[in-house]
Write a protein that holds these residues in place. Structure first.
Motif, short mmCIF file in Angstrom:
data_model
loop_
_atom_site.label_atom_id
_atom_site.label_comp_id
_atom_site.label_asym_id
_atom_site.label_seq_id
_atom_site.Cartn_x
_atom_site.Cartn_y
_atom_site.Cartn_z
N LYS A 78 -5.10 4.04 9.52
CA LYS A 78 -4.95 3.07 8.42
C LYS A 78 -3.50 2.99 7.97
O LYS A 78 -2.95 1.90 7.75
CB LYS A 78 -5.86 3.46 7.26
N GLU A 88 -1.41 1.13 10.57
CA GLU A 88 -1.67 -0.32 10.50
C GLU A 88 -0.88 -0.94 9.35
O GLU A 88 -0.27 -2.00 9.51
CB GLU A 88 -3.17 -0.57 10.30
N LYS A 89 -0.87 -0.28 8.20
CA LYS A 89 -0.12 -0.80 7.05
C LYS A 89 1.39 -0.75 7.32
O LYS A 89 2.13 -1.64 6.92
CB LYS A 89 -0.46 -0.01 5.79
N GLN A 90 1.83 0.29 8.02
CA GLN A 90 3.25 0.40 8.35
C GLN A 90 3.67 -0.73 9.29
O GLN A 90 4.73 -1.34 9.08
CB GLN A 90 3.51 1.76 8.99
N LYS A 144 2.35 -3.66 9.50
CA LYS A 144 2.34 -4.90 8.73
C LYS A 144 3.48 -4.96 7.71
O LYS A 144 3.64 -5.96 7.02
CB LYS A 144 1.01 -5.04 7.98
N GLU A 153 3.72 -3.03 5.06
CA GLU A 153 3.18 -2.77 3.74
C GLU A 153 3.53 -1.37 3.22
O GLU A 153 3.20 -1.03 2.09
CB GLU A 153 1.65 -2.93 3.75
N ILE A 197 -1.06 5.25 1.20
CA ILE A 197 -1.91 4.07 1.33
C ILE A 197 -2.18 3.48 -0.05
O ILE A 197 -2.10 2.26 -0.25
CB ILE A 197 -3.22 4.42 2.07
N SER A 214 0.82 1.61 -1.33
CA SER A 214 1.01 0.30 -0.71
C SER A 214 0.01 -0.71 -1.28
O SER A 214 0.33 -1.88 -1.44
CB SER A 214 0.88 0.38 0.82
N GLN A 215 -1.19 -0.24 -1.62
CA GLN A 215 -2.19 -1.15 -2.21
C GLN A 215 -1.77 -1.55 -3.62
O GLN A 215 -1.98 -2.69 -4.02
CB GLN A 215 -3.56 -0.48 -2.21
N ASP A 221 0.77 -4.21 -3.26
CA ASP A 221 0.11 -5.46 -2.86
C ASP A 221 -0.45 -6.19 -4.09
O ASP A 221 -0.35 -7.40 -4.20
CB ASP A 221 -1.03 -5.20 -1.88
#
Length: 124
Positions: A34, A37-39, A41, A43, A114, A117-118, A121
């Motif tokens: 997870k 994936e964020k990295q 993108k 994020e 994580i 980053s949320q 967002d």
């Protein structure tokens, strides 16, 4: 060969420890996917920590120039029939930390990164 009660309890305890660490390892792998994936993108900012940076920091803190380092490695290799215990011994030798504690730190750090980053967002 029949095990006595103490031996049976030891086997059960080791099995329980292995399962606990295995579950933690699976969670860290899931979180790391997870995180990556964020990295990808974009994020996750570049001031992050992840399992690689934690491991590098642990290894940097160890003094491998101490006399006996090679002998310790030889002993761990020689006693390899231990399976997971051997891995844990090697990990502890190289990092000074238990593998389970490393996984706990990885889980905590990944959840933090994580979550961070949320939060960013939601602020955008």
């Amino acid at each position: 060969m029949k095990l006595n009660q103490r031996q049976e309890n030891s086997v059960i305890t080791k099995r329980g420890e292995f399962m606990r660490v295995r579950e933690l390892l699976d969670k860290v792998i899931e979180l790391n996917v997870k995180f990556l994936e964020k990295q990808i993108k974009g994020e996750i900012d570049h001031s992050f920590r992840d399992p690689d940076t934690i491991l590098a920091d642990l290894m940097d803190d160890q003094d491998f120039e101490v006399s006996g380092t090679a002998i310790e490695l030889f002993s761990i290799y020689r006693d390899q029939e231990n399976g997971h215990e051997t891995f844990n011994d090697m990990f502890r030798f190289f990092t000074g930390k238990e593998f389970e504690d490393y996984l706990k730190e990885c889980k905590e750090v990944l959840e933090h990164e994580i979550g961070r980053s949320q939060e960013s967002d939601q602020n955008e």
